[in-house]
Motif scaffolding. Sequence first.
Motif, PDB file in Angstrom:
ATOM      1  N   ASP A 205      25.445   4.781  33.884  1.00  0.00           N
ATOM      2  CA  ASP A 205      26.825   5.292  33.943  1.00  0.00           C
ATOM      3  C   ASP A 205      27.841   4.290  33.408  1.00  0.00           C
ATOM      4  O   ASP A 205      28.765   4.658  32.681  1.00  0.00           O
ATOM      5  N   GLU A 206      27.666   3.005  33.800  1.00  0.00           N
ATOM      6  CA  GLU A 206      28.643   1.985  33.402  1.00  0.00           C
ATOM      7  C   GLU A 206      28.676   1.821  31.888  1.00  0.00           C
ATOM      8  O   GLU A 206      29.738   1.742  31.285  1.00  0.00           O
ATOM      9  N   LYS A 207      27.478   1.758  31.289  1.00  0.00           N
ATOM     10  CA  LYS A 207      27.429   1.558  29.832  1.00  0.00           C
ATOM     11  C   LYS A 207      27.991   2.767  29.099  1.00  0.00           C
ATOM     12  O   LYS A 207      28.676   2.628  28.091  1.00  0.00           O
ATOM     13  N   ILE A 208      27.695   3.943  29.618  1.00  0.00           N
ATOM     14  CA  ILE A 208      28.228   5.147  28.978  1.00  0.00           C
ATOM     15  C   ILE A 208      29.753   5.151  29.083  1.00  0.00           C
ATOM     16  O   ILE A 208      30.465   5.433  28.123  1.00  0.00           O
ATOM     17  N   LYS A 209      30.238   4.759  30.269  1.00  0.00           N
ATOM     18  CA  LYS A 209      31.688   4.694  30.482  1.00  0.00           C
ATOM     19  C   LYS A 209      32.343   3.734  29.487  1.00  0.00           C
ATOM     20  O   LYS A 209      33.362   4.053  28.872  1.00  0.00           O
ATOM     21  N   GLU A 210      31.693   2.582  29.310  1.00  0.00           N
ATOM     22  CA  GLU A 210      32.215   1.586  28.345  1.00  0.00           C
ATOM     23  C   GLU A 210      32.353   2.202  26.955  1.00  0.00           C
ATOM     24  O   GLU A 210      33.387   2.065  26.300  1.00  0.00           O
ATOM     25  N   LEU A 211      31.286   2.855  26.531  1.00  0.00           N
ATOM     26  CA  LEU A 211      31.293   3.437  25.174  1.00  0.00           C
ATOM     27  C   LEU A 211      32.351   4.538  25.053  1.00  0.00           C
ATOM     28  O   LEU A 211      33.096   4.603  24.078  1.00  0.00           O
ATOM     29  N   LEU A 212      32.420   5.381  26.077  1.00  0.00           N
ATOM     30  CA  LEU A 212      33.397   6.478  26.051  1.00  0.00           C
ATOM     31  C   LEU A 212      34.815   5.917  25.946  1.00  0.00           C
ATOM     32  O   LEU A 212      35.681   6.502  25.298  1.00  0.00           O
ATOM     33  N   GLY A 213      35.041   4.761  26.598  1.00  0.00           N
ATOM     34  CA  GLY A 213      36.376   4.170  26.610  1.00  0.00           C
ATOM     35  C   GLY A 213      36.731   3.521  25.282  1.00  0.00           C
ATOM     36  O   GLY A 213      37.906   3.311  24.974  1.00  0.00           O
ATOM     37  N   ARG A 214      35.717   3.138  24.517  1.00  0.00           N
ATOM     38  CA  ARG A 214      35.968   2.384  23.289  1.00  0.00           C
ATOM     39  C   ARG A 214      36.244   3.260  22.078  1.00  0.00           C
ATOM     40  O   ARG A 214      36.682   2.770  21.051  1.00  0.00           O
ATOM     41  N   HIS A 215      35.926   4.566  22.163  1.00  0.00           N
ATOM     42  CA  HIS A 215      36.040   5.413  20.961  1.00  0.00           C
ATOM     43  C   HIS A 215      36.763   6.713  21.259  1.00  0.00           C
ATOM     44  O   HIS A 215      36.776   7.175  22.389  1.00  0.00           O
ATOM     45  N   GLU A 216      37.314   7.288  20.210  1.00  0.00           N
ATOM     46  CA  GLU A 216      37.945   8.600  20.388  1.00  0.00           C
ATOM     47  C   GLU A 216      36.916   9.716  20.286  1.00  0.00           C
ATOM     48  O   GLU A 216      37.096  10.791  20.831  1.00  0.00           O
ATOM     49  N   ARG A 217      35.866   9.411  19.497  1.00  0.00           N
ATOM     50  CA  ARG A 217      34.834  10.431  19.307  1.00  0.00           C
ATOM     51  C   ARG A 217      33.457   9.883  19.629  1.00  0.00           C
ATOM     52  O   ARG A 217      33.108   8.783  19.208  1.00  0.00           O
ATOM     53  N   ILE A 218      32.701  10.670  20.363  1.00  0.00           N
ATOM     54  CA  ILE A 218      31.329  10.283  20.717  1.00  0.00           C
ATOM     55  C   ILE A 218      30.393  11.413  20.280  1.00  0.00           C
ATOM     56  O   ILE A 218      30.651  12.585  20.549  1.00  0.00           O
ATOM     57  N   VAL A 219      29.326  11.030  19.613  1.00  0.00           N
ATOM     58  CA  VAL A 219      28.341  12.026  19.192  1.00  0.00           C
ATOM     59  C   VAL A 219      27.061  11.811  20.001  1.00  0.00           C
ATOM     60  O   VAL A 219      26.607  10.667  20.152  1.00  0.00           O
ATOM     61  N   ILE A 220      26.501  12.892  20.543  1.00  0.00           N
ATOM     62  CA  ILE A 220      25.272  12.761  21.327  1.00  0.00           C
ATOM     63  C   ILE A 220      24.113  13.352  20.521  1.00  0.00           C
ATOM     64  O   ILE A 220      24.163  14.520  20.125  1.00  0.00           O
ATOM     65  N   VAL A 221      23.111  12.539  20.274  1.00  0.00           N
ATOM     66  CA  VAL A 221      21.963  13.003  19.492  1.00  0.00           C
ATOM     67  C   VAL A 221      20.697  12.930  20.342  1.00  0.00           C
ATOM     68  O   VAL A 221      20.179  11.847  20.626  1.00  0.00           O
ATOM     69  N   GLU A 222      20.211  14.064  20.794  1.00  0.00           N
ATOM     70  CA  GLU A 222      19.011  14.124  21.631  1.00  0.00           C
ATOM     71  C   GLU A 222      18.332  15.469  21.416  1.00  0.00           C
ATOM     72  O   GLU A 222      19.000  16.488  21.256  1.00  0.00           O
ATOM     73  N   GLU A 223      16.997  15.464  21.416  1.00  0.00           N
ATOM     74  CA  GLU A 223      16.263  16.718  21.233  1.00  0.00           C
ATOM     75  C   GLU A 223      16.307  17.565  22.501  1.00  0.00           C
ATOM     76  O   GLU A 223      16.494  17.048  23.595  1.00  0.00           O
ATOM     77  N   LEU A 224      16.091  18.846  22.335  1.00  0.00           N
ATOM     78  CA  LEU A 224      15.996  19.840  23.410  1.00  0.00           C
ATOM     79  C   LEU A 224      17.302  19.979  24.205  1.00  0.00           C
ATOM     80  O   LEU A 224      18.365  20.128  23.622  1.00  0.00           O
TER      81      LEU A 224
ATOM     82  N   ARG B  74      30.037  14.534  32.324  1.00  0.00           N
ATOM     83  CA  ARG B  74      30.250  14.269  33.762  1.00  0.00           C
ATOM     84  C   ARG B  74      30.992  12.945  33.950  1.00  0.00           C
ATOM     85  O   ARG B  74      31.992  12.867  34.673  1.00  0.00           O
ATOM     86  N   ILE B  75      30.522  11.913  33.264  1.00  0.00           N
ATOM     87  CA  ILE B  75      31.116  10.587  33.426  1.00  0.00           C
ATOM     88  C   ILE B  75      32.559  10.572  32.914  1.00  0.00           C
ATOM     89  O   ILE B  75      33.449  10.010  33.557  1.00  0.00           O
ATOM     90  N   ALA B  76      32.781  11.251  31.776  1.00  0.00           N
ATOM     91  CA  ALA B  76      34.142  11.300  31.227  1.00  0.00           C
ATOM     92  C   ALA B  76      35.094  11.940  32.229  1.00  0.00           C
ATOM     93  O   ALA B  76      36.210  11.462  32.440  1.00  0.00           O
ATOM     94  N   GLN B  77      34.645  12.987  32.876  1.00  0.00           N
ATOM     95  CA  GLN B  77      35.504  13.685  33.833  1.00  0.00           C
ATOM     96  C   GLN B  77      35.763  12.805  35.057  1.00  0.00           C
ATOM     97  O   GLN B  77      36.902  12.640  35.483  1.00  0.00           O
ATOM     98  N   LEU B  78      34.707  12.194  35.584  1.00  0.00           N
ATOM     99  CA  LEU B  78      34.850  11.352  36.772  1.00  0.00           C
ATOM    100  C   LEU B  78      35.749  10.153  36.514  1.00  0.00           C
ATOM    101  O   LEU B  78      36.536   9.751  37.368  1.00  0.00           O
ATOM    102  N   GLN B  79      35.607   9.580  35.314  1.00  0.00           N
ATOM    103  CA  GLN B  79      36.370   8.376  34.988  1.00  0.00           C
ATOM    104  C   GLN B  79      37.722   8.704  34.351  1.00  0.00           C
ATOM    105  O   GLN B  79      38.444   7.796  33.969  1.00  0.00           O
ATOM    106  N   GLU B  80      37.994   9.987  34.222  1.00  0.00           N
ATOM    107  CA  GLU B  80      39.238  10.435  33.601  1.00  0.00           C
ATOM    108  C   GLU B  80      39.457   9.792  32.232  1.00  0.00           C
ATOM    109  O   GLU B  80      40.530   9.284  31.926  1.00  0.00           O
ATOM    110  N   ILE B  81      38.396   9.799  31.442  1.00  0.00           N
ATOM    111  CA  ILE B  81      38.507   9.264  30.076  1.00  0.00           C
ATOM    112  C   ILE B  81      38.729  10.442  29.133  1.00  0.00           C
ATOM    113  O   ILE B  81      37.981  11.413  29.162  1.00  0.00           O
ATOM    114  N   ASN B  82      39.753  10.322  28.310  1.00  0.00           N
ATOM    115  CA  ASN B  82      40.047  11.397  27.375  1.00  0.00           C
ATOM    116  C   ASN B  82      39.345  11.111  26.046  1.00  0.00           C
ATOM    117  O   ASN B  82      39.791  10.273  25.267  1.00  0.00           O
ATOM    118  N   VAL B  83      38.227  11.768  25.832  1.00  0.00           N
ATOM    119  CA  VAL B  83      37.421  11.469  24.666  1.00  0.00           C
ATOM    120  C   VAL B  83      36.771  12.764  24.178  1.00  0.00           C
ATOM    121  O   VAL B  83      36.497  13.660  24.971  1.00  0.00           O
TER     122      VAL B  83
END
Lengths: 202, 629
Positions: free
Chosen positions: B282-301, B311-320
């Motif tokens: 969660d912490e690392k994801i929060k860090e990344l979300l805070g550092r950029h305006e746009r985040i791309v998620i690349v995962e299969e299925l 979830r983390i963006a909402q909890l941390q109130e990060i606008n991304v």
Amino acid sequence: MSSNNRNTINIVISGVGGQGVLTLAELLAKAALNESYNVRVGEIHGMAQRGGHVVCTVRIGPMAKGPIVDEGFADILVGFEPVETLREISRIKKDGHVLMSSHIQYPVAVSMGKAEYPSIDEITSNIEKLTSNITELDAMNLAKEAGSSRAMNMVLFGAIVATDLLPITKETAIDVVKKKFPGKFEEINVKAIELGFSKVVN
Amino acid sequence: MTKVDTLLEDTPGKEVLLLANEAIARGVLESAVRLVALYPGTPSSEIGNNLARMAPHLENFYFEFSSNEKVAMEVAGAAAISGARSMMVCKGPGLNVAADPFFSLAYVGVRAGMVIVVADDPSMWSSQNENDSRYYALMGNMPMLEPADPIEAKEMLHKAYEYSERLELPFLLRTTTRVNHTRAPIIYDDIPARPETVSFEKDPFRFVPVPAVARKRHPWLLEQIEKAREISNSSELNFFESSGDFGIITSGVSYNYVLEALSTMEIDAEILKIGMSHPVPDEKIKELLGRHERIVIVEELQPFLETHARRIAQLQEINVTILGKEQDYFPEVYEYTPKIVMNAFSKMMNRESPVDWEDIEDTKKELPELPPRPPLLCPGCPHRATYYAIRTATRGKAIYPSDIGCYTLSISPPLETADILFDMGSSVTTACGIARVTDQDVVASIGDSTFFASGLPGIANAVYNQHPIALVVLDNRTTAMTGHQPHPGTGLTGMGEQVPGLDIEKVCEGLGVRYVKTVNPFDSMADLVADIRQMLDWIRENQAPAVMISKAPCALLTAAERRRKEERPSPYYVDEETCTGCKRCLNRLSCPAMYLDTETGKAAIDKDLCNFCGTCVDVCPVGAIMQEE
Ligand code: SF4
Ligand code: SF4
């Protein structure tokens, strides 16, 4: 990030389950690794081995991370069978090299009269829509000449090395094969590699 | 040097080209694992195949092919509770079978490290569904690591044991087909000694989850998951890489495609590579979300990381802005390729794709339609003979429940003897359901390995409830589809020992089946057809289940045996004079070794492919197929 994707050589090997596609891919990669290159091999197992269409990929070079070679990215397409060569043709990059064995193995749909097998001319002229760089050889005949119909993959191994597109010498190729199959097939395998090699060189 | 010798070599630092599954087998040695139990399943099969070959050469090591995945989970779980490092391996759907013990195991936890390797199969190369096992980690509260390639697969296995012991929890190691079946250079580590003996220390109020115990263990489990989250936030398995205008979160094999796409398209981005996918960092994801305006998620299925990021963006109130499957940039089905990633990047950034795929598409449209080449029953496959007889005896009118194995390939014409299938063992049980509500004949088929894996409870059910079904056990003496592993009927153990094999006929009799008959499908086609008709008559009369065991070794085993003995049976051929060109052999039997000679209009046999089973001889109405003297 620099664009060093160009240093990566992508090979697609297409054939029919049971023809030795997987073994050829492994041997190619081993030979490249022996020459100190980074490699990745992508294989298909299970269902696809039961006489179905099989594709393997070999990637050589620093940017070879994943196993997949996409459409438009293959430097070499090796086909164990004419229709199976054409089936993967969209993977070839512009002017990439196609190495095709001309020996036909009919799919059951053709034997049952439910589908038609295109003529060799039709197959070649369609390959030419993407590249004119085609080498044809009858790997089955050469394999039998070497002593076993099961040595088709060795013939093609020799042929690939002869194209000079890979950083693999014939000596390394033979060495790798001898290590993988010591014993009574050694002579047949080496002969098959030599036959494939000289067919392309000449 | 054979593969086994290579895998056993004590040569730290050596670089060897290995399949991820071989690297995992090697990792078992390097992690001092004492016991491995599994049921084979593609794409995980080569892990067991290699361990079985290695096992007889190892001290203080036990390997078994369990009769199914639930059994394997329980055997391996108990070993880890006793204090010995253990491993259980299965394919995605195999974890469904083992789900029952899986959930309890997380509650009681383990004393020594335990790893459950689960091989998911995006694109369903050899599976009946495409489930995403990361949700098992979430639901079962079990931590999960997710390697991107064969190199990471071995490294993460070692990490998984270390973490597993720290948290006293089993760890999942989730691979996917493209990881399992990729070959890469692997560097060997040391092989430590395995403990000679361990002893089970009793602690029933931990290891017996009666409700009162389980109620206490659930909060404990949630505490452990919080500790796992701390590990996830600090572990080097979740790392940041490079920098750029936007952020990417990725895991598994997709990570490679991201690297390749960025390199090919010359795009700069900051990557958060997730190696521990449950609990997410969660912490690392929060860090990344805070550092950029746009985040791309690349995962299969399924959108697993994507949902967590939202979830983390909402909890941390990060606008991304989080871009992924929810906006249709990426598909939720099938495996990814670099092309999928490049296309998504092109769309997001309004850039041209590096290769003119539209042009390729256009050229593809001009190509002639090619004859399909789907996987088939091999030439000389005993199942082909049995299915031909079943169809002939029932005139194609019975219902044919099928099961998991090569024989499911009989779904294709002309055999068409697979009408319904859910999972391992469902041939028997679905047959029961159909027989109860219809008045049609029901002829189910199941393989020998599947019979022991999951067929037995269904047979007990059929006997107990007197379901009028015909069950044909296709006993080819091996687990053929996944690469010829032994099973309880073959009399060979995972340790390479010969033991008395269980006799399927006696097992059925012991379960109370009153009609049991063993046949050899290659003996006589006419007799085989008559036998099936007789069995159906018996069922109609007695309104009870009947079993026929059609026993002949897998064609690949027969061929290998022949090569070993250097036997050369005289070839089969079609006598051109006699052949009327009726194509019955081609259209009804479809042996891949037979084809129509277009010049003569007569059937012919490819001598390189023929496996000398002789079935075609019985199929030809005019006796045109013969064996050379
Ligand atoms: S079934 Fe007999 S007669 Fe008919 S095509 Fe086949 S070989 Fe010829
Ligand atoms: S050609 Fe006839 S004998 Fe040969 S494998 Fe096929 S069915 Fe068996």
